[in-house]
Design an enzyme around this catalytic site. Structure first.
Site, PDB file in Angstrom:
ATOM      1  N   VAL A   1       0.839  -1.207   0.000  1.00 18.20           N
ATOM      2  CA  VAL A   1       0.000   0.000   0.000  1.00 18.20           C
ATOM      3  C   VAL A   1       0.871   1.255   0.000  1.00 18.20           C
ATOM      4  O   VAL A   1       0.659   2.182  -0.805  1.00 18.20           O
ATOM      5  CB  VAL A   1      -0.954   0.007   1.220  1.00 18.20           C
ATOM      6  CG1 VAL A   1      -1.805   1.271   1.231  1.00 18.20           C
ATOM      7  CG2 VAL A   1      -1.849  -1.234   1.206  1.00 18.20           C
TER       8      VAL A   1
ATOM      9  N   GLY B   1      -5.536  -4.839  -2.366  1.00 21.82           N
ATOM     10  CA  GLY B   1      -4.565  -4.531  -3.420  1.00 21.82           C
ATOM     11  C   GLY B   1      -3.986  -3.136  -3.218  1.00 21.82           C
ATOM     12  O   GLY B   1      -4.635  -2.253  -2.635  1.00 21.82           O
TER      13      GLY B   1
ATOM     14  N   ALA C   1       9.109   5.652   6.343  1.00 23.46           N
ATOM     15  CA  ALA C   1       9.757   4.719   7.279  1.00 23.46           C
ATOM     16  C   ALA C   1       9.495   3.280   6.840  1.00 23.46           C
ATOM     17  O   ALA C   1       8.346   2.910   6.566  1.00 23.46           O
ATOM     18  CB  ALA C   1       9.222   4.947   8.682  1.00 23.46           C
TER      19      ALA C   1
ATOM     20  N   LYS D   1      -6.678  -1.861  10.117  1.00 14.98           N
ATOM     21  CA  LYS D   1      -7.916  -2.312  10.784  1.00 14.98           C
ATOM     22  C   LYS D   1      -7.649  -3.044  12.078  1.00 14.98           C
ATOM     23  O   LYS D   1      -8.416  -2.931  13.035  1.00 14.98           O
ATOM     24  CB  LYS D   1      -8.797  -3.173   9.871  1.00 14.98           C
ATOM     25  CG  LYS D   1      -8.104  -4.337   9.172  1.00 14.98           C
ATOM     26  CD  LYS D   1      -7.489  -3.883   7.955  1.00 14.98           C
ATOM     27  CE  LYS D   1      -6.423  -4.518   7.232  1.00 14.98           C
ATOM     28  NZ  LYS D   1      -6.767  -5.219   6.048  1.00 14.98           N
TER      29      LYS D   1
ATOM     30  N   ILE E   1     -13.420   1.004  -1.409  1.00 13.05           N
ATOM     31  CA  ILE E   1     -14.846   1.374  -1.367  1.00 13.05           C
ATOM     32  C   ILE E   1     -15.114   2.468  -0.328  1.00 13.05           C
ATOM     33  O   ILE E   1     -14.779   2.301   0.842  1.00 13.05           O
ATOM     34  CB  ILE E   1     -15.722   0.143  -1.017  1.00 13.05           C
ATOM     35  CG1 ILE E   1     -15.401  -1.037  -1.926  1.00 13.05           C
ATOM     36  CG2 ILE E   1     -17.202   0.510  -1.102  1.00 13.05           C
ATOM     37  CD1 ILE E   1     -16.090  -2.328  -1.505  1.00 13.05           C
TER      38      ILE E   1
ATOM     39  N   LYS F   1     -12.671  -5.577  10.675  1.00 12.33           N
ATOM     40  CA  LYS F   1     -13.465  -4.668   9.842  1.00 12.33           C
ATOM     41  C   LYS F   1     -14.919  -4.608  10.334  1.00 12.33           C
ATOM     42  O   LYS F   1     -15.541  -3.545  10.336  1.00 12.33           O
ATOM     43  CB  LYS F   1     -13.401  -5.131   8.383  1.00 12.33           C
ATOM     44  CG  LYS F   1     -12.006  -4.941   7.788  1.00 12.33           C
ATOM     45  CD  LYS F   1     -11.836  -5.737   6.507  1.00 12.33           C
ATOM     46  CE  LYS F   1     -10.482  -5.505   5.858  1.00 12.33           C
ATOM     47  NZ  LYS F   1     -10.182  -6.442   4.774  1.00 12.33           N
TER      48      LYS F   1
ATOM     49  N   ASP G   1      -9.176 -10.667  10.135  1.00 14.95           N
ATOM     50  CA  ASP G   1      -9.198  -9.432   9.338  1.00 14.95           C
ATOM     51  C   ASP G   1     -10.648  -8.973   9.130  1.00 14.95           C
ATOM     52  O   ASP G   1     -10.964  -7.796   9.309  1.00 14.95           O
ATOM     53  CB  ASP G   1      -8.505  -9.686   7.986  1.00 14.95           C
ATOM     54  CG  ASP G   1      -8.488  -8.437   7.117  1.00 14.95           C
ATOM     55  OD1 ASP G   1      -7.630  -7.576   7.332  1.00 14.95           O
ATOM     56  OD2 ASP G   1      -9.359  -8.324   6.229  1.00 14.95           O
TER      57      ASP G   1
ATOM     58  N   GLU H   1      -2.802 -10.207   4.221  1.00 15.65           N
ATOM     59  CA  GLU H   1      -2.066  -9.529   5.294  1.00 15.65           C
ATOM     60  C   GLU H   1      -0.663 -10.111   5.396  1.00 15.65           C
ATOM     61  O   GLU H   1      -0.389 -11.206   4.882  1.00 15.65           O
ATOM     62  CB  GLU H   1      -2.792  -9.732   6.626  1.00 15.65           C
ATOM     63  CG  GLU H   1      -4.159  -9.084   6.684  1.00 15.65           C
ATOM     64  CD  GLU H   1      -4.089  -7.587   6.425  1.00 15.65           C
ATOM     65  OE1 GLU H   1      -3.455  -6.869   7.198  1.00 15.65           O
ATOM     66  OE2 GLU H   1      -4.676  -7.135   5.414  1.00 15.65           O
TER      67      GLU H   1
END
Ligand code: NAP
Ligand code: HSE
Length: 427
Positions: free
Chosen positions: A11, A300, A40, A101, A132, A201, A197, A186
């Site tokens: 990401v 992604g 970092a 999350k 989303i 969420k 996960d 992850e």
């Protein structure tokens, strides 16, 4: 404005390159130039496309402590040191954007309170359902409504895996490896397949939807590790597909919320059945608005970076205007209720003796425990019969009592399977 990035992986590298590629646009949208001043990472020697080497540092604490940062973007993941770094950033007066999350579902209340006290923004749109827009609609657009239920597919990795297992007969291990290669999983993929996960969420969604602090510990959680190719094929024969669902809903007397994550059979005609690969979809049911569906890429690098950058621009705009967004308040203080109070439909497969009266005995057990049968199908087996019972909506507690009672019957050889069924018309 000075922006620091904590993390330069799947990401982070996308956030860095998109931020730098869109400098002029981001300045126009934010009111001020956004300058990336440091990134970092753990290993500064790794080549990272999109991140200039001179921006890399392994001293995350030192980066956050600079004192001149406007916005810190945390995309490193995990609880520590992410939590301490975010608290330090907030203390130093920076607004924070995070995609984490696991952290928000565990320490969200602490971080929100710290941001509130410091008068800065804390945004985390990317933490749920990737690209989303979902948290902002819940927090802002639906602030005038009463949310009753949130239901959806919120993990891209497992949805990708279940799709490939269903459509191509692919093996669990192969599709998990592919999901990791594509950057969906992850760092520790057991969080995806084990359901944690999705549970994180679900906790974040429930917190915002019901104005109540819900943590990951309040979420009932089953992942897809026990879902076999045989389960997927059995579901297909009945016209269903297996999906990992996250559901948060008010309990029957509306004094509490039940939040759960588990695999469920979904009819192939249900809109969630057509949510394939790493896509996510979330239905929100609200009193006045009715039902809404949010759909898009749930994982992604680039899709997640889109949500991160949206938050970054929002935080920058607020700083430019010397304001900040309203923080979510848990004023409703509903109780997190146990899974026994959840209500759904079930498919129960029972191996039985094939002799007169068996069906009546089985049906009596369902009736005595308050579970209404919708359909029964009997398939012959060598030394008995397999009964496939589908129920109407029942509580988990009543279904569990029914299954215990069935196990005690002499005519029942074994309970071959109990699967929750999400019916479009029975919620
Ligand atoms: P990732 O590829 O593993 O990247 C993590 C980055 O953080 C790496 O650059 C790593 O450095 C750095 N890092 C980790 N611990 C560090 C530490 N203690 N000090 C300094 N740097 C550290 O993970 P990701 O997929 O980008 O995910 C990042 C966050 O976004 C997670 O919270 C994840 O849950 C969330 N998220 C991910 C997605 C997705 O589709 N991937 C979607 C939504 C949300 P090295 O590169 O040197 O190891
Ligand atoms: N591992 C997560 C998923 C990333 O597969 O959905 C997006 O939050």
């Amino acid at each position: 404005m000075k922006v620091a990035l904590l993390g330069g992986g799947v990401v982070g590298s996308q956030v860095a390159s998109l931020l730098q590629a869109g400098t002029a646009d981001f300045a126009a949208r934010s009111g001020e130039h956004l300058e990336l001043v440091g990134v970092a990472v753990r290993d500064t020697s790794k080549v990272r496309p999109g991140i200039p080497a001179e921006l890399l540092t392994s001293d995350a604490a030192g980066l956050v402590a600079r004192g001149d940062l406007d916005i810190v973007v945390e995309v490193m993941g995990g609880i520590e040191p992410a939590r301490e770094l975010i608290l330090a950033a907030i203390k130093n007066g920076a607004s924070v954007v995070t995609a984490n999350k696991a952290l928000m579902a565990t320490h969200g209340a602490e971080l929100t309170a710290a941001a509130d006290e410091a008068g800065v923004d804390l945004f985390y749109e990317a933490s749920v359902a990737g690209a989303i827009p979902l948290l902002r609609p819940l927090r802002e657009s639906l602030a005038g409504d009463k949310v009753q239920r949130v239901l959806g597919i919120v993990n891209g990795t497992t949805n990708y895996m279940l799709t490939k297992m269903d459509e191509q007969g692919a093996s669990y291990d192969d599709v998990l490896a592919e999901a990791q290669r594509l950057g969906y999983a992850e760092a520790d993929p057991t969080a995806d397949v084990g359901g944690a996960d999705s549970a994180a969420k679900a906790a974040i969604l429930a917190t915002l939807a019901f104005h109540t602090n819900v943590t990951i510990d309040d979420v009932y959680c089953e992942g897809i590790t026990e879902v076999s190719q045989a389960d997927i094929e059995a579901a297909r024969e009945m016209g269903f597909v297996i999906k990992l669902l996250a559901i948060a809903e008010l309990n029957s007397d509306e004094t509490g919320v039940v939040v759960r994550v588990h695999p469920a059979m979904v009819a192939r005609t249900h809109p969630l059945a057509s949510v394939r690969d790493a896509f996510n979809a979330v239905f929100v049911q609200a009193e006045s608005a009715g039902e809404m569906m949010f759909y898009g890429r749930g994982a992604g690098g680039a899709p997640t970076a889109s949500a991160v950058l949206g938050d970054l621009v929002a935080a920058a705009r607020n700083r430019f205007n010397r304001t900040r967004s309203h923080r979510p308040t848990p004023y409703a203080a509903l109780q997190a209720r146990p899974i026994g109070e959840a209500r759904t439909c079930y498919a129960v497969a029972i191996d039985v003796e094939d002799r007169p009266g068996v069906l009546a005995t089985i049906a009596t057990m369902f009736a005595e425990n308050g579970v209404s049968i919708k359909t029964v199908r009997q398939d012959g087996q060598e030394a008995g019969a397999l009964l496939n019972v589908r129920t109407h909506v029942a509580t988990e507690a009543d279904l569990s009592k029914t299954v215990d009672a069935l196990r005690g019957l002499e005519v029942v050889k074994q309970i071959a399977g109990v699967t929750r069924v999400e019916e479009a018309d029975e919620s």
